[in-house]
Design a protein around this motif. Sequence first.
Motif, short mmCIF file in Angstrom:
data_model
loop_
_atom_site.label_atom_id
_atom_site.label_comp_id
_atom_site.label_asym_id
_atom_site.label_seq_id
_atom_site.Cartn_x
_atom_site.Cartn_y
_atom_site.Cartn_z
N SER A 77 74.80 63.86 2.75
CA SER A 77 75.69 64.36 3.54
C SER A 77 75.84 63.61 5.04
CB SER A 77 75.91 65.87 3.70
OG SER A 77 74.77 66.28 4.50
N ASP A 78 74.67 63.26 5.48
CA ASP A 78 74.49 62.70 6.94
C ASP A 78 75.09 61.62 6.91
OD1 ASP A 78 72.94 64.98 7.55
OD2 ASP A 78 70.95 63.79 7.50
N ILE A 79 75.49 60.74 5.94
CA ILE A 79 75.86 59.44 6.06
C ILE A 79 77.27 59.33 5.04
CG2 ILE A 79 73.80 57.97 6.46
CD1 ILE A 79 73.96 57.36 3.34
N ILE A 80 77.63 60.46 4.75
CA ILE A 80 78.88 60.42 3.68
C ILE A 80 80.11 59.83 4.38
CG2 ILE A 80 79.80 62.87 4.37
CD1 ILE A 80 78.99 61.51 0.90
N ASP A 81 80.33 60.06 5.72
CA ASP A 81 81.37 59.73 6.59
C ASP A 81 81.27 58.18 7.02
OD1 ASP A 81 79.43 60.24 8.08
OD2 ASP A 81 80.86 61.09 9.94
N SER A 82 80.36 57.56 6.67
CA SER A 82 80.38 56.16 6.99
C SER A 82 81.46 55.18 6.49
CB SER A 82 79.14 55.54 6.57
OG SER A 82 79.09 54.12 6.71
N PRO A 83 82.01 54.49 7.56
CA PRO A 83 83.08 53.71 6.95
C PRO A 83 82.61 52.66 5.95
CG PRO A 83 82.50 53.18 9.32
CD PRO A 83 81.88 54.27 8.83
N LYS A 84 81.39 52.32 5.86
CA LYS A 84 80.82 51.26 5.18
C LYS A 84 80.83 51.39 3.63
CE LYS A 84 77.91 49.63 8.81
NZ LYS A 84 76.41 49.20 9.18
N GLU B 100 79.23 72.79 8.98
CA GLU B 100 80.62 72.29 9.09
C GLU B 100 81.29 73.36 9.75
OE1 GLU B 100 83.42 70.21 6.85
OE2 GLU B 100 81.72 68.80 7.71
N ASN B 101 81.12 74.83 9.31
CA ASN B 101 81.73 75.91 10.02
C ASN B 101 81.54 76.11 11.51
OD1 ASN B 101 82.37 76.79 7.52
ND2 ASN B 101 81.01 78.37 7.21
N ASP B 102 80.31 75.62 11.90
CA ASP B 102 80.15 75.64 13.46
C ASP B 102 80.81 74.44 14.12
OD1 ASP B 102 78.11 76.78 15.39
OD2 ASP B 102 77.68 74.75 15.56
N LYS B 103 80.92 73.29 13.37
CA LYS B 103 81.51 72.38 13.94
C LYS B 103 82.86 72.48 14.34
CE LYS B 103 81.98 68.72 11.17
NZ LYS B 103 81.80 67.52 10.37
N VAL B 104 83.77 73.01 13.17
CA VAL B 104 84.98 73.25 13.32
C VAL B 104 85.25 74.32 14.32
CG1 VAL B 104 85.26 74.50 11.49
CG2 VAL B 104 87.29 73.37 12.06
N LEU C 77 92.80 63.66 3.93
CA LEU C 77 91.98 62.81 4.55
C LEU C 77 91.72 63.78 6.03
CD1 LEU C 77 90.14 60.09 5.15
CD2 LEU C 77 92.72 59.14 5.94
N VAL C 78 90.63 63.66 6.36
CA VAL C 78 90.36 64.30 7.75
C VAL C 78 89.28 63.58 8.60
CG1 VAL C 78 90.97 66.78 6.93
CG2 VAL C 78 88.40 65.82 6.84
N ARG C 79 89.27 63.69 9.85
CA ARG C 79 88.17 62.96 10.47
C ARG C 79 86.97 63.88 10.37
NH1 ARG C 79 88.76 61.30 16.95
NH2 ARG C 79 88.63 63.73 17.17
N GLN C 80 85.72 63.24 9.93
CA GLN C 80 84.44 64.06 9.89
C GLN C 80 83.89 64.62 11.17
OE1 GLN C 80 83.44 64.37 6.76
NE2 GLN C 80 85.11 63.51 6.25
N HIS C 81 84.31 63.87 12.35
CA HIS C 81 83.96 64.31 13.50
C HIS C 81 84.16 65.84 13.99
CE1 HIS C 81 82.85 64.30 17.81
NE2 HIS C 81 83.99 64.72 18.11
#
Length: 685
Positions: free
Chosen positions: A486-493, A660-664, A614-618
Amino acid sequence: MTSTQNTPNADRTALSVAVIGAGPRGAGVLERLAANLGTEWNADRSLTVHFIDPFPAGPGRIWRFDQSPLLKLNSMAADVTMFTDETSVIDGPVRPGPSLIEWIDQVRAGAIELPPVDAALAAEIAQLTGSSFPTRRLQSLYLDWFFRRAVDDLATAVTVQVHLARAARVDDLPGGDQLVVLDDGATIEAHLVLFSLGHNGSQPEPEHAELASFAEWHGRVYLPPAFTADADLSGIRPGENLIVRGFGLAAVDLTVLLTEGRGGRFDRNDDGELVYLPSGNEPRLFLGSRRGVPYRSKISSTLVGDRPVPRFFTPAVAAQLESTSESLDFTAQVWPLIAQESLWGYYRELFTGHPERVSLPWAEFADRFAAIDPRALPIAAGTPVAADARRSSHPLVDFAGDAAAIEDGIEAFRALVAEGVPDPIDRIFLPEFDRPLHGLRFGSAEELQAALREYIRGDLDLRTRPEHSATLGLFVALLTSLFTLSDIIDSPKWTAESRVRDIHGWWLGYFSFIASGPPGHRLEELVALSEAGVVEFLGGDLWVDADEQTGLFRAGSANVDRVVTAAALVDARLPDTSVSRSDNELLRALIASGGGVEELVADGDYVGSTGRLLVRQHDTRVVDANGGLHERRFAIGPYTNSPFVGAFSRPRTNAISFRENDKVARALLRHLAALHAPAPASIDA
């Protein structure tokens, strides 16, 4: 219907956020909003939080109280929590709280009061232990309490309004505010919207639509992929044949509802063996799937060896892999490391926890294991089998260019395990573990039944008996790898094929097969049902078709020469995720309007869709059809392209969902704090 909680009079000039979906993910965000108010929000500033859901706030649809008391969680009571703890790596404050079993202890002690419950639930509360598998109705009470506690923890200037309705669409208003249109005609204006819709159904795929048409034309019964608790089983008649395609949790729940749920019961004979006493109202169930075996049962043993510590697929390794690679391919680069980590976890627990079951020192085994090419481990079989079977753990392993090195690794691993692990029952090879029926043929259906019953009993022993705790070592390593991924799941690579085929494809099914199976007693019941003749196993590589001549469904497998016919067919699995084909009107409207987009990925000639929003992971902001970020819309849940996580988690695992909950929650508060206009009024029908 609208209810106001936390303050008796809502401040109609408050800044506001509408949370669409009041299930456990939405409730988790509310708890994080309460926790972060002191750092991200002026506690004296008014805020209104609207929760919109036709089902009760907290449990939502999936965990609502109104479902069969026979349906259970596939997690033990000690392994369920909604609270952050000391392991949670979050920016907001950690606020510990009781796990499900700790909550029950407080209920029994009188520290927490519940509304009156029926006799069955009262008995469950009285008898529940940390190793019990609670009913979904009990979990519903825990989630209801959690939501109400989160409301109570809010500052007095924060109002929560619960709207028991379904959101039909969300429109942009001049100036950016959001208008949520409800199915009862009411509207709610808010500054921000969080889509927290949980699991969604799907409009029928072409195959399912054809099967439904066939069933309607011939007066048969077909149920497409759906949530078992919501399925209408009334058309499945006693005594008739029923083909069940799928062997995961949905199939287990279906079996429960059609057997014990129809008046049958389980008992123990004089030898202590579980037997099933039919009521006569059951259909005759024929179960099969691609693997042909049920998901592996939940583990009830305890680790006794060295403390699990990741070695091969760690956050540092994942970060380095992401930073140094021009592109990321899950099959070629990540899966071998996860396989290596999983096997390491298994054999470490076996060698350090049960030295009497091995014939080499752990240090020697560990050194020789670490020297093996990890690309060989996902395809190393324990016995000579066909080349395609060696790849069954994942069919897309590519030998090209490295065949010799990989073959050497396979031979080295086989030899090491044969030398260090005398009893074959303690040996694990991933292809055979994943596809135990692959390549096997049986002379008759009776032979297949006997073999499957033996397999299930053996799996139960491996997952429950203390001397086989190595399976728990495998589980812990696999779960840790999921968190690391999950730490690299949002990589564009990531390559397009990896994102569609692997990350959102076979990998989740593989993980669920090993880590998300039913409670052990459900598989013991399955054996009893088989011995009673109520359930029969069809085998693996299942095929199903509709015979126009007879008007019946047919099914068979690769393991035995037998064709079964039936008047009813159930596809017992969850629907595939596709926001553009969702049965949720809101999601379809979001995609149709261009306010959201289904994630499409492309590499060269390959173009595919993950089926997810599609959502922005940030900060989980929704991406629109033009590739822009919507200023006022956020989304979380399994229908988005964020990491797949459950709504609740095992304690002390640095749960992804809590992160995720804390981030959002913090993102919502920051965006609200930047707004200076007063919130518009809430308009109710």
